[in-house]
Design a protein around this motif. Structure first.
Motif, PDB file in Angstrom:
ATOM      1  N   ILE A   1      -7.956  -3.304  -1.120  1.00 11.31           N
ATOM      2  CA  ILE A   1      -7.011  -3.059   0.537  1.00 11.31           C
ATOM      3  C   ILE A   1      -6.869  -4.161   0.916  1.00 11.31           C
ATOM      4  N   VAL A   2      -6.803  -4.813   1.599  1.00  8.94           N
ATOM      5  CA  VAL A   2      -6.798  -6.278   1.776  1.00  8.94           C
ATOM      6  C   VAL A   2      -5.507  -6.153   3.142  1.00  8.94           C
ATOM      7  N   ASP A   3      -6.012  -6.901   4.072  1.00  5.73           N
ATOM      8  CA  ASP A   3      -5.579  -7.300   5.612  1.00  5.73           C
ATOM      9  C   ASP A   3      -4.325  -7.516   5.003  1.00  5.73           C
ATOM     10  N   SER A   4      -4.414  -8.643   4.292  1.00  6.15           N
ATOM     11  CA  SER A   4      -2.923  -9.696   3.669  1.00  6.15           C
ATOM     12  C   SER A   4      -3.958 -10.504   2.813  1.00  6.15           C
ATOM     13  N   ALA A   5      -2.446 -11.190   1.487  1.00  6.23           N
ATOM     14  CA  ALA A   5      -2.311 -11.270   0.681  1.00  6.23           C
ATOM     15  C   ALA A   5      -1.809 -12.996   1.516  1.00  6.23           C
ATOM     16  N   THR A   6      -2.654 -13.968   0.724  1.00  9.52           N
ATOM     17  CA  THR A   6      -2.368 -14.723   1.988  1.00  9.52           C
ATOM     18  C   THR A   6      -1.742 -16.318   0.747  1.00  9.52           C
ATOM     19  N   GLU A   7      -1.844 -16.747   0.055  1.00  8.49           N
ATOM     20  CA  GLU A   7      -1.719 -17.959  -0.984  1.00  8.49           C
ATOM     21  C   GLU A   7      -2.605 -17.544  -2.212  1.00  8.49           C
ATOM     22  N   VAL A   8      -1.668 -18.592  -3.449  1.00  8.12           N
ATOM     23  CA  VAL A   8      -2.661 -18.798  -3.873  1.00  8.12           C
ATOM     24  C   VAL A   8      -3.298 -20.203  -3.714  1.00  8.12           C
ATOM     25  N   ILE A   9      -4.598 -20.559  -3.897  1.00  6.55           N
ATOM     26  CA  ILE A   9      -5.232 -21.604  -3.399  1.00  6.55           C
ATOM     27  C   ILE A   9      -5.657 -23.022  -4.319  1.00  6.55           C
ATOM     28  N   LYS A  10      -5.546 -24.429  -4.493  1.00  4.36           N
ATOM     29  CA  LYS A  10      -6.147 -24.894  -5.669  1.00  4.36           C
ATOM     30  C   LYS A  10      -7.744 -25.501  -5.053  1.00  4.36           C
ATOM     31  N   ILE A  11      -8.797 -25.638  -4.942  1.00  7.81           N
ATOM     32  CA  ILE A  11      -9.084 -25.484  -4.986  1.00  7.81           C
ATOM     33  C   ILE A  11     -10.515 -26.303  -5.582  1.00  7.81           C
ATOM     34  N   PRO A  12     -10.471 -27.834  -5.275  1.00  8.78           N
ATOM     35  CA  PRO A  12     -11.190 -28.792  -6.624  1.00  8.78           C
ATOM     36  C   PRO A  12     -12.728 -28.268  -6.710  1.00  8.78           C
TER      37      PRO A  12
ATOM     38  N   LYS B   1     -13.328  -1.512   4.438  1.00 12.58           N
ATOM     39  CA  LYS B   1     -15.030  -0.768   5.040  1.00 12.58           C
ATOM     40  C   LYS B   1     -16.036  -0.923   4.034  1.00 12.58           C
ATOM     41  N   ARG B   2     -16.033  -1.768   3.062  1.00  5.83           N
ATOM     42  CA  ARG B   2     -16.795  -1.986   2.021  1.00  5.83           C
ATOM     43  C   ARG B   2     -17.592  -3.113   2.765  1.00  5.83           C
ATOM     44  N   PHE B   3     -17.074  -4.265   3.482  1.00  8.93           N
ATOM     45  CA  PHE B   3     -17.402  -5.079   4.886  1.00  8.93           C
ATOM     46  C   PHE B   3     -18.044  -5.102   5.146  1.00  8.93           C
ATOM     47  N   GLY B   4     -17.269  -3.907   5.819  1.00  6.08           N
ATOM     48  CA  GLY B   4     -18.374  -2.855   7.395  1.00  6.08           C
ATOM     49  C   GLY B   4     -17.261  -3.808   8.198  1.00  6.08           C
ATOM     50  N   VAL B   5     -16.021  -4.210   8.249  1.00  4.71           N
ATOM     51  CA  VAL B   5     -15.236  -5.232   9.515  1.00  4.71           C
ATOM     52  C   VAL B   5     -14.772  -3.578  10.369  1.00  4.71           C
ATOM     53  N   LYS B   6     -14.959  -3.781  11.207  1.00  6.12           N
ATOM     54  CA  LYS B   6     -14.553  -2.762  12.225  1.00  6.12           C
ATOM     55  C   LYS B   6     -12.958  -2.259  11.860  1.00  6.12           C
ATOM     56  N   GLU B   7     -13.021  -0.663  12.123  1.00  5.00           N
ATOM     57  CA  GLU B   7     -11.476  -0.526  11.524  1.00  5.00           C
ATOM     58  C   GLU B   7     -10.962  -1.073  12.197  1.00  5.00           C
ATOM     59  N   THR B   8      -9.356  -1.379  11.709  1.00  3.17           N
ATOM     60  CA  THR B   8      -8.108  -1.881  12.048  1.00  3.17           C
ATOM     61  C   THR B   8      -6.914  -0.884  11.939  1.00  3.17           C
ATOM     62  N   ALA B   9      -6.207  -0.915  12.552  1.00  4.01           N
ATOM     63  CA  ALA B   9      -4.663   0.094  11.644  1.00  4.01           C
ATOM     64  C   ALA B   9      -4.043  -0.833  10.865  1.00  4.01           C
ATOM     65  N   SER B  10      -3.827  -0.001  10.163  1.00  3.93           N
ATOM     66  CA  SER B  10      -2.963  -0.718   9.206  1.00  3.93           C
ATOM     67  C   SER B  10      -1.627  -1.408   9.199  1.00  3.93           C
ATOM     68  N   THR B  11      -1.317  -1.816   8.321  1.00  2.00           N
ATOM     69  CA  THR B  11      -0.027  -2.761   9.358  1.00  2.00           C
ATOM     70  C   THR B  11       0.780  -2.716   7.601  1.00  2.00           C
ATOM     71  N   ARG B  12       1.611  -3.476   7.445  1.00  2.00           N
ATOM     72  CA  ARG B  12       2.953  -3.226   6.847  1.00  2.00           C
ATOM     73  C   ARG B  12       2.342  -4.816   5.893  1.00  2.00           C
ATOM     74  N   ARG B  13       1.662  -5.788   6.741  1.00  4.13           N
ATOM     75  CA  ARG B  13       0.621  -6.701   5.376  1.00  4.13           C
ATOM     76  C   ARG B  13      -0.109  -6.270   4.626  1.00  4.13           C
ATOM     77  N   ASN B  14      -0.748  -5.165   5.232  1.00  2.95           N
ATOM     78  CA  ASN B  14      -1.763  -4.483   4.280  1.00  2.95           C
ATOM     79  C   ASN B  14      -1.043  -4.791   2.550  1.00  2.95           C
TER      80      ASN B  14
ATOM     81  N   VAL C   1       1.003  -1.449  -0.245  1.00  2.55           N
ATOM     82  CA  VAL C   1      -0.228  -0.313  -0.139  1.00  2.55           C
ATOM     83  C   VAL C   1       0.633   1.355   0.364  1.00  2.55           C
ATOM     84  N   PRO C   2       0.961   1.746  -1.098  1.00  6.28           N
ATOM     85  CA  PRO C   2       1.537   3.040  -1.133  1.00  6.28           C
ATOM     86  C   PRO C   2       0.821   4.424  -1.125  1.00  6.28           C
ATOM     87  N   GLU C   3       1.291   5.284  -0.418  1.00  2.00           N
ATOM     88  CA  GLU C   3       0.643   7.078  -0.179  1.00  2.00           C
ATOM     89  C   GLU C   3      -0.729   6.599  -1.108  1.00  2.00           C
ATOM     90  N   VAL C   4      -1.957   7.575  -0.448  1.00  3.87           N
ATOM     91  CA  VAL C   4      -3.449   6.815  -1.442  1.00  3.87           C
ATOM     92  C   VAL C   4      -3.543   8.483  -1.043  1.00  3.87           C
TER      93      VAL C   4
END
Length: 170
Positions: free
Chosen positions: A89-100, A61-74, A30-33
């Motif tokens: 903007i998401v809290d963290s990107a986790t992984e590429v997942i393959k779901i059957p 905000k879009r999903f109505g999640v309680k405000e959390t502070a931005s972190t380096r993982r965003n 996340v750069p400066e917005v």
């Protein structure tokens, strides 16, 4: 061989969501917005991504999640919508997942009645549920309309007027 859905998993609040990897352009820190006046509260603003202006929506905000502070993982998931790039903007990107395909349940009418048309289904992965999203529906519902403005509408925007004035056109 059973077909698999390849998704990019990401966290928003305590939930794990996923979007098809084919809808993802890239993932960036996340750069400066730059804020945009009169934007909805979930619209953080715009960023300059290698010379391209990208609108940015905060999914917390879009999903109505309680405000959390931005972190380096965003992270910002950059997706293409109607020929333009848009960032989520998401809290963290986790992984590429393959779901059957057999481990994906289609979304129920309950999601659609509640206005969650962006939910396409629920994937079962390693004992947890992943909410599968359609980025096109998510962004349409977020108020990013199709880029189908008429010339008269386009002429009314300050940016276009400034561009025309700079190039000697009225």
């Amino acid at each position: 061989m059973e077909r698999e859905l390849h998704i990019v998993g990401f966290q928003v609040g305590r939930e794990t969501y996923g979007v098809p990897i084919t809808s993802l352009h890239e993932i960036v820190r996340v750069p400066e917005v730059t804020a945009v006046p009169d934007a909805p509260n979930y619209m953080e603003g715009v960023i300059n991504l290698r010379g391209k202006i990208v609108s940015v929506i905060d999914l917390r905000k879009r999903f109505g999640v309680k405000e959390t502070a931005s972190t380096r993982r965003n992270r910002i998931l950059v997706v293409e919508h109607n020929g333009r790039l848009c960032g989520l903007i998401v809290d963290s990107a986790t992984e590429v997942i393959k779901i059957p395909a057999g481990d994906i349940e289609p979304s129920t009418a309950v999601f659609h009645e509640g206005g969650l048309n962006a939910v396409t289904g629920l994937g079962k992965y390693k004992g947890r549920l992943i909410v599968l999203l359609d980025t096109v529906r998510l962004l349409q519902f977020s108020g990013l309309k199709q880029d189908a403005t008429t010339e008269s509408e386009t002429e009314r925007t300050p940016a276009t007027a400034a561009h025309r004035a700079a190039h000697g056109r009225s």
